[in-house]
Design a protein around this motif. Structure first.
Motif, PDB file in Angstrom:
ATOM      1  N   ARG A  12       0.802  -1.220   0.000  1.00 61.14           N
ATOM      2  CA  ARG A  12       0.000   0.000   0.000  1.00 61.14           C
ATOM      3  C   ARG A  12       0.840   1.278   0.000  1.00 61.14           C
ATOM      4  NH1 ARG A  12      -5.404  -1.170   3.633  1.00 61.14           N
ATOM      5  NH2 ARG A  12      -5.619  -3.376   3.084  1.00 61.14           N
ATOM      6  N   LEU A  13       2.094   1.177   0.435  1.00 63.33           N
ATOM      7  CA  LEU A  13       2.971   2.355   0.476  1.00 63.33           C
ATOM      8  C   LEU A  13       4.274   2.052  -0.254  1.00 63.33           C
ATOM      9  CD1 LEU A  13       2.524   3.296   4.271  1.00 63.33           C
ATOM     10  CD2 LEU A  13       1.124   4.006   2.335  1.00 63.33           C
ATOM     11  N   PRO A  14       4.212   1.806  -1.555  1.00 61.24           N
ATOM     12  CA  PRO A  14       5.416   1.394  -2.302  1.00 61.24           C
ATOM     13  C   PRO A  14       6.484   2.483  -2.381  1.00 61.24           C
ATOM     14  CG  PRO A  14       3.597   1.847  -3.800  1.00 61.24           C
ATOM     15  CD  PRO A  14       3.014   1.857  -2.421  1.00 61.24           C
ATOM     16  N   ASP A  15       6.103   3.753  -2.164  1.00 61.85           N
ATOM     17  CA  ASP A  15       7.071   4.847  -2.260  1.00 61.85           C
ATOM     18  C   ASP A  15       7.704   5.200  -0.913  1.00 61.85           C
ATOM     19  OD1 ASP A  15       6.539   5.139  -4.986  1.00 61.85           O
ATOM     20  OD2 ASP A  15       4.839   6.458  -4.590  1.00 61.85           O
ATOM     21  N   LEU A  16       7.426   4.409   0.109  1.00 55.91           N
ATOM     22  CA  LEU A  16       7.947   4.689   1.452  1.00 55.91           C
ATOM     23  C   LEU A  16       9.473   4.702   1.475  1.00 55.91           C
ATOM     24  CD1 LEU A  16       7.416   4.864   4.600  1.00 55.91           C
ATOM     25  CD2 LEU A  16       7.682   2.377   4.583  1.00 55.91           C
ATOM     26  N   ILE A  17      10.017   5.661   2.203  1.00 55.76           N
ATOM     27  CA  ILE A  17      11.455   5.706   2.481  1.00 55.76           C
ATOM     28  C   ILE A  17      11.629   5.982   3.968  1.00 55.76           C
ATOM     29  CG2 ILE A  17      13.681   6.751   1.938  1.00 55.76           C
ATOM     30  CD1 ILE A  17      12.422   7.892  -0.605  1.00 55.76           C
ATOM     31  N   LEU A  18      12.411   5.162   4.646  1.00 57.74           N
ATOM     32  CA  LEU A  18      12.757   5.406   6.045  1.00 57.74           C
ATOM     33  C   LEU A  18      14.223   5.830   6.111  1.00 57.74           C
ATOM     34  CD1 LEU A  18      11.184   2.279   7.825  1.00 57.74           C
ATOM     35  CD2 LEU A  18      10.136   4.520   7.434  1.00 57.74           C
ATOM     36  N   GLY A  19      14.459   6.957   6.758  1.00 59.72           N
ATOM     37  CA  GLY A  19      15.822   7.401   7.008  1.00 59.72           C
ATOM     38  C   GLY A  19      16.069   7.346   8.502  1.00 59.72           C
ATOM     39  N   ALA A  20      17.028   6.559   8.938  1.00 62.41           N
ATOM     40  CA  ALA A  20      17.206   6.339  10.372  1.00 62.41           C
ATOM     41  C   ALA A  20      18.650   6.599  10.799  1.00 62.41           C
ATOM     42  CB  ALA A  20      16.817   4.909  10.740  1.00 62.41           C
ATOM     43  N   CYS A  21      18.781   7.002  12.056  1.00 58.87           N
ATOM     44  CA  CYS A  21      20.108   7.210  12.625  1.00 58.87           C
ATOM     45  C   CYS A  21      20.063   6.850  14.104  1.00 58.87           C
ATOM     46  CB  CYS A  21      20.553   8.663  12.452  1.00 58.87           C
ATOM     47  SG  CYS A  21      22.340   8.871  12.601  1.00 58.87           S
ATOM     48  N   LEU A  22      21.085   6.137  14.551  1.00 56.27           N
ATOM     49  CA  LEU A  22      21.219   5.756  15.958  1.00 56.27           C
ATOM     50  C   LEU A  22      22.391   6.527  16.549  1.00 56.27           C
ATOM     51  CD1 LEU A  22      20.451   3.863  18.338  1.00 56.27           C
ATOM     52  CD2 LEU A  22      22.041   2.182  17.362  1.00 56.27           C
ATOM     53  N   PHE A  23      22.143   7.189  17.685  1.00 52.75           N
ATOM     54  CA  PHE A  23      23.146   8.029  18.332  1.00 52.75           C
ATOM     55  C   PHE A  23      23.378   7.607  19.778  1.00 52.75           C
ATOM     56  CE2 PHE A  23      20.932  10.931  15.384  1.00 52.75           C
ATOM     57  CZ  PHE A  23      21.980  11.513  14.701  1.00 52.75           C
ATOM     58  N   ASP A  24      24.602   7.761  20.238  1.00 49.60           N
ATOM     59  CA  ASP A  24      24.859   7.926  21.668  1.00 49.60           C
ATOM     60  C   ASP A  24      24.554   9.384  21.988  1.00 49.60           C
ATOM     61  OD1 ASP A  24      25.637   5.501  22.756  1.00 49.60           O
ATOM     62  OD2 ASP A  24      27.734   5.761  22.195  1.00 49.60           O
ATOM     63  N   VAL A  25      23.811   9.651  23.059  1.00 53.08           N
ATOM     64  CA  VAL A  25      23.465  11.035  23.399  1.00 53.08           C
ATOM     65  C   VAL A  25      23.562  11.243  24.914  1.00 53.08           C
ATOM     66  CG1 VAL A  25      21.921  11.452  21.436  1.00 53.08           C
ATOM     67  CG2 VAL A  25      21.004  10.474  23.557  1.00 53.08           C
ATOM     68  N   LYS A  26      23.572  12.507  25.274  1.00 55.24           N
ATOM     69  CA  LYS A  26      23.423  12.899  26.676  1.00 55.24           C
ATOM     70  C   LYS A  26      22.204  13.814  26.754  1.00 55.24           C
ATOM     71  CE  LYS A  26      25.698  15.160  30.599  1.00 55.24           C
ATOM     72  NZ  LYS A  26      26.929  15.864  31.063  1.00 55.24           N
ATOM     73  N   VAL A  27      21.184  13.362  27.472  1.00 52.91           N
ATOM     74  CA  VAL A  27      19.937  14.124  27.569  1.00 52.91           C
ATOM     75  C   VAL A  27      20.048  15.152  28.685  1.00 52.91           C
ATOM     76  CG1 VAL A  27      17.445  13.981  27.980  1.00 52.91           C
ATOM     77  CG2 VAL A  27      18.615  12.129  26.762  1.00 52.91           C
ATOM     78  N   ASP A  28      19.693  16.412  28.362  1.00 50.06           N
ATOM     79  CA  ASP A  28      19.654  17.450  29.394  1.00 50.06           C
ATOM     80  C   ASP A  28      18.565  18.458  29.037  1.00 50.06           C
ATOM     81  OD1 ASP A  28      20.735  19.302  27.512  1.00 50.06           O
ATOM     82  OD2 ASP A  28      22.782  18.801  28.108  1.00 50.06           O
ATOM     83  N   GLU A  29      18.476  19.529  29.792  1.00 45.91           N
ATOM     84  CA  GLU A  29      17.415  20.524  29.579  1.00 45.91           C
ATOM     85  C   GLU A  29      17.635  21.357  28.329  1.00 45.91           C
ATOM     86  OE1 GLU A  29      16.937  22.863  33.061  1.00 45.91           O
ATOM     87  OE2 GLU A  29      16.153  21.200  34.263  1.00 45.91           O
ATOM     88  N   GLY A  30      18.823  21.310  27.773  1.00 48.19           N
ATOM     89  CA  GLY A  30      19.094  22.069  26.557  1.00 48.19           C
ATOM     90  C   GLY A  30      19.881  23.327  26.826  1.00 48.19           C
TER      91      GLY A  30
END
Length: 220
Positions: A12-30
């Motif tokens: 049903r979605l032959p034109d689908l493209i998934l772009g993915a990235c996996l990161f190590d991160v440090k979560v903070d308030e910004g």
């Protein structure tokens, strides 16, 4: 990692493209610099956005067409990018959650792509992308029980954990997140998706101590 795309999505979605990235991160308030960047981008976007211009964005239109192809009303269950853009158009800006989620939302409104973001270590086993089933359990972030029937849905060994309408509480990013998986859901030109991934890599490196672990494009 791999993401298996189920046959119903391929058909049903032959034109689908998934772009993915996996990161190590440090979560903070910004950092203040990130918050200022968000304010600047929103000021640029806000006067350009109207309900009509949002509907006509190619990325938003493609996502809504995908929902219809799966049997879901995209006006009742809006893709996340459209919801964020409508919020900006109404002068409400973006939610401020934490640096990792804020960056994802910023890229989403700049591109119109609905972007999913997960605590990778909360995902159990292999991942697949399929269609939501009737009464399939799902708790959306800030939405409570969400009817995911006929939505595109990411699943692992524990069940559904993500959709372009709302990510789930089970895999949500929090202060304990160490590895972050982002997935851009698109239906057009792969180059635009790769450009969005490149911007994400830059922003996560700069504002979330991000280190790229893996990056990939998936087509049905």
């Amino acid at each position: 990692m791999t993401i298996n795309i189920e046959n119903v999505i391929k058909e049903r979605l032959p034109d689908l493209i998934l772009g993915a990235c996996l990161f190590d991160v440090k979560v903070d308030e910004g950092k203040e610099e990130l918050l200022e960047l968000m304010k600047t981008e929103i000021k640029l976007l806000e006067p350009q956005l109207t309900p009509e211009s949002i509907r006509e964005m190619s990325t938003v239109k493609a996502n809504k067409q995908a929902y219809r192809a799966l049997g879901k009303d995209p006006n009742r269950y809006r893709p996340s990018a459209e919801s964020l853009l409508r919020r900006v158009a109404n002068g409400k800006g973006l939610y401020h959650i934490n640096n990792v989620v804020d960056i994802l939302n910023l890229i989403s409104v700049k591109t119109g792509y609905s972007i999913c973001g997960y605590d990778y270590d909360m995902i159990v086993g292999d991942v697949s992308l399929g269609k939501g089933q009737t009464d399939e359990p799902y708790e959306g972030i800030g939405r409570g029980t969400l009817n995911i029937e006929n939505l595109p849905v990411f699943r692992d060994e524990k069940g559904a954990f993500g959709s372009p309408t709302s990510d789930s509480v089970r895999t949500m990013v929090n202060e304990n997140t160490k590895r972050f998986l982002m997935i851009i859901i698109g239906f057009e030109n792969q180059e635009k998706i790769e450009k969005a991934l490149d911007e994400a890599k830059q922003l996560y490196t700069q504002y979330a101590f991000g280190e790229e672990l893996e990056s990939f494009i998936i087509r049905p």
